[in-house]
Design an enzyme around this catalytic site. Structure first.
Site, short mmCIF file in Angstrom:
data_model
loop_
_atom_site.label_atom_id
_atom_site.label_comp_id
_atom_site.label_asym_id
_atom_site.label_seq_id
_atom_site.Cartn_x
_atom_site.Cartn_y
_atom_site.Cartn_z
N GLN A 111 0.76 -1.11 0.07
CA GLN A 111 -0.06 0.02 -0.07
C GLN A 111 0.87 1.21 0.02
O GLN A 111 1.76 1.40 1.19
CB GLN A 111 -0.86 0.02 1.02
CG GLN A 111 -1.74 1.18 1.49
CD GLN A 111 -2.38 1.10 2.94
OE1 GLN A 111 -2.52 -0.01 3.50
NE2 GLN A 111 -2.20 2.20 3.65
N SER A 114 1.89 6.74 2.28
CA SER A 114 2.35 7.46 3.06
C SER A 114 3.78 8.14 2.50
O SER A 114 4.46 7.53 1.63
CB SER A 114 2.97 6.73 4.52
OG SER A 114 1.77 6.44 5.25
N SER A 146 5.09 -1.33 4.03
CA SER A 146 5.25 -2.74 4.40
C SER A 146 5.24 -3.43 3.32
O SER A 146 4.43 -3.34 1.95
CB SER A 146 4.14 -3.04 5.30
OG SER A 146 4.03 -2.08 6.34
N GLU A 229 -8.16 -1.21 6.58
CA GLU A 229 -6.79 -1.48 7.49
C GLU A 229 -7.18 -1.33 8.70
O GLU A 229 -6.85 -2.47 9.51
CB GLU A 229 -5.85 -0.29 6.95
CG GLU A 229 -4.85 -0.52 7.76
CD GLU A 229 -3.68 0.54 7.09
OE1 GLU A 229 -3.67 1.34 6.66
OE2 GLU A 229 -2.22 -0.03 7.19
C1 FAD Z 1 5.04 -0.56 11.22
C2 FAD Z 1 4.54 0.41 10.05
C3 FAD Z 1 4.15 -0.01 8.82
C4 FAD Z 1 3.64 0.89 7.86
N1 FAD Z 1 3.22 0.33 6.77
C5 FAD Z 1 2.67 1.34 5.77
C6 FAD Z 1 2.37 0.94 4.55
O1 FAD Z 1 2.35 -0.22 4.19
N2 FAD Z 1 2.04 1.78 3.60
C7 FAD Z 1 1.87 3.37 3.89
O2 FAD Z 1 1.41 4.10 3.24
N3 FAD Z 1 2.20 3.80 5.14
C8 FAD Z 1 2.54 2.72 6.20
N4 FAD Z 1 3.28 3.20 7.45
C9 FAD Z 1 3.00 4.45 7.71
C10 FAD Z 1 1.83 5.12 8.77
O3 FAD Z 1 0.93 5.23 7.90
C11 FAD Z 1 2.32 6.48 9.25
O4 FAD Z 1 3.51 6.41 9.75
C12 FAD Z 1 1.40 7.09 9.87
O5 FAD Z 1 0.35 7.45 9.25
C13 FAD Z 1 1.75 8.36 10.79
O6 FAD Z 1 2.51 9.29 9.81
P1 FAD Z 1 3.70 10.06 10.01
O7 FAD Z 1 4.77 8.82 10.24
O8 FAD Z 1 4.20 10.80 8.94
O9 FAD Z 1 3.76 10.59 11.32
P2 FAD Z 1 3.06 12.14 11.22
O10 FAD Z 1 2.04 12.35 10.69
O11 FAD Z 1 4.34 13.20 11.06
O12 FAD Z 1 2.70 12.20 13.01
C14 FAD Z 1 3.65 12.57 14.20
C15 FAD Z 1 2.98 12.88 15.29
O13 FAD Z 1 1.93 13.77 15.38
C16 FAD Z 1 0.45 13.34 15.62
N5 FAD Z 1 -0.23 14.29 14.60
C17 FAD Z 1 -0.24 14.22 13.42
N6 FAD Z 1 -1.42 14.87 13.06
C18 FAD Z 1 -2.20 15.24 14.39
C19 FAD Z 1 -3.44 15.78 14.36
N7 FAD Z 1 -4.08 16.27 13.35
N8 FAD Z 1 -4.02 15.83 15.72
C20 FAD Z 1 -3.32 15.20 16.61
N9 FAD Z 1 -2.06 14.65 16.49
C21 FAD Z 1 -1.47 14.56 15.32
C22 FAD Z 1 0.79 11.70 15.33
O14 FAD Z 1 -0.44 11.33 16.04
C23 FAD Z 1 2.45 11.60 15.53
O15 FAD Z 1 2.06 11.40 17.17
C24 FAD Z 1 3.36 2.33 8.36
C25 FAD Z 1 4.03 2.79 9.71
C26 FAD Z 1 4.36 1.90 10.46
C27 FAD Z 1 4.95 2.37 11.91
#
Ligand code: FAD
Length: 392
Positions: A111, A114, A146, A229
């Site tokens: 997928q 991100s 992933s 998901e």
């Molecule tokens: C093991 C793992 C597998 C994954 N697999 C996939 C995959 O297969 N495909 C894919 O596309 N993505 C994948 N992801 C990505 C995942 O969807 C993102 O890491 C997640 O959505 C958070 O985005 P970010 O890491 O950019 O954090 P950010 O969006 O930068 O967030 C940082 C912090 O700010 C907080 N925050 C952000 N916005 C808000 C808000 N509006 N209100 C309150 N708090 C907020 C968040 O909760 C977090 O604590 C995976 C992540 C992990 C850990």
């Protein structure tokens, strides 16, 4: 919806086992798909019987009893998210081409949502897809993908119009991961290896017939994926007292310092795990056909919390031994059954469950706004064209 009964389903399962009980795994799964027993709510001829999803439990239980446990972990993204999205939003040609090999795990999926600057705010993503004749040219990068290193196909969300508000300029595509313009680089997690990756697109191509949904309607397709998901992450139902909490009870029995504080933590977590199990059963019983609703976020929230708290308690109960572990190989981390059996690997991997599929904070926003009907979080840029939003 068809009027398939429990008795019909049992008869079909009995026939499948009688005719294909000795087949190897891929052949058996193919036969299960052809018999309409892969996903009860999928259309007839596409792995289902257009019936209530609740009937699936009968199939799964009977097949598990016959030693045919479904290997979903091998193609978790394909089974849990991309397949249901293709059913909800794909063309009949896409459904006929992709659903069967997804179910048999002959074609692994990933997928591609991100990006480094767009995780929680995935609608702000920057990967571009530009139409050139009857194919799209894709440039940009994704992160945390992933299984991209194993994937044959990916469900890609890309920007097709930068001059409209961010949610309106997205389109979804099925992209061939085995083409020269796609580069996959592994990311190392704190476990020492990992199942996720960075993915770079340099003039990669997608034929227009591999678009999922209309041009500019990618947000709706992405939502179908994300809702599936959350349900697939949060709703695994195991027997009472099994799963991660069983590991905590075993660690308690082995603990050399079983004090009342640990006992208290264990009891509270056992209750949380049971609430999660009952909540998942309830969600399964209520589940209707089609794209799941925002309620999936409640279970996703609780499952992340239970997993992290249980993993932390287990390493505490292990005492100094809880500090020993790893580094782990990529294969060990990929194989989540191994991860579940290794308490230290489980501990270092557990924070991922509060991030992947939408973070805890984002799930709380969804529950607040879409389940409880609380006021929406103020939007910073709902009407501004994406190209005019400041970015770093
Ligand atoms: C093991 C793992 C597998 C994954 N697999 C996939 C995959 O297969 N495909 C894919 O596309 N993505 C994948 N992801 C990505 C995942 O969807 C993102 O890491 C997640 O959505 C958070 O985005 P970010 O890491 O950019 O954090 P950010 O969006 O930068 O967030 C940082 C912090 O700010 C907080 N925050 C952000 N916005 C808000 C808000 N509006 N209100 C309150 N708090 C907020 C968040 O909760 C977090 O604590 C995976 C992540 C992990 C850990």
């Amino acid at each position: 919806m068809s009027d398939v009964t429990e008795a019909d389903v049992r008869t079909r399962v009995g026939r499948l086992l009688a005719e294909h009980g000795d087949d190897d795994e891929v052949a058996f799964l193919g036969a299960q798909f052809d018999a309409g027993l892969a996903r009860m709510d999928y259309p007839v001829g596409l792995g289902g019987l257009d019936a209530s999803p609740k009937l699936q439990e009968i199939v799964d239980e009977a097949l598990e009893g016959a030693g045919r446990r479904y290997p979903w972990i091998r193609n978790a993204m394909g089974i849990g998210m991309c397949g249901p999205t293709i059913v909800a939003r794909g063309t009949r040609e896409q459904q006929e081409r992709f659903l069967r090999p997804i179910f048999t795990a002959e074609e692994i999926w990933c997928q591609l949502f991100s990006e480094p600057g767009a995780g929680s705010d995935v609608a702000g993503l920057a990967t571009r897809a530009v139409l050139d004749g009857d194919e799209w040219i894709v440039n940009g990068s994704k992160i945390w993908t992933s299984m991209a290193h194993q994937a044959r196909f990916g469900l890609l969300l890309a920007r097709t119009d930068p001059d409209v508000p961010k949610h309106k300029g997205l389109s979804a595509f099925i992209i061939d991961m085995h083409q020269p313009g796609v580069e996959v680089r592994p990311i190392r997690s704190m476990a020492g290896a990992s199942g996720f990756n960075e993915v770079f697109f340099t003039d990669a191509t997608v034929p227009d017939c591999m678009r999922v949904g209309d041009v500019g309607d990618g947000w709706r397709t992405a939502n179908a994926t994300l809702m599936n998901e959350r349900v697939s992450i949060g709703s695994e139902v195991a027997p009472r007292g099994s799963g991660p909490i069983a590991g905590a009870v075993a660690a308690w029995k082995r603990c050399r310092n079983p004090n009342p504080v640990y006992r208290d933590r264990l009891m509270k977590l056992w209750i949380d795990a049971e609430v999660l199990r009952l909540g998942s059963l309830r969600a399964q019983a209520k589940r209707e056909k089609g794209v799941p609703g925002p309620e999936g976020s409640v279970l996703k929230l609780l499952s992340g919390r239970v997993l992290t708290d249980v993993s932390e308690l287990v390493v505490d109960l292990m005492g100094p031994d809880g500090m020993l572990g790893g580094p782990y190989t990529r294969e060990q981390v990929d194989e989540r059954e191994v991860m579940r059996g290794d308490p230290v690997l489980s501990f270092v991997g557990s924070p991922a469950s509060t991030i992947a599929g939408g973070t805890t904070q984002i799930q709380m926003n969804i529950v607040g706004e879409r389940v409880l009907g609380l006021p929406r979080e103020p939007g910073f840029d709902p009407d501004t064209p994406w190209s005019q939003i400041p970015r770093n």
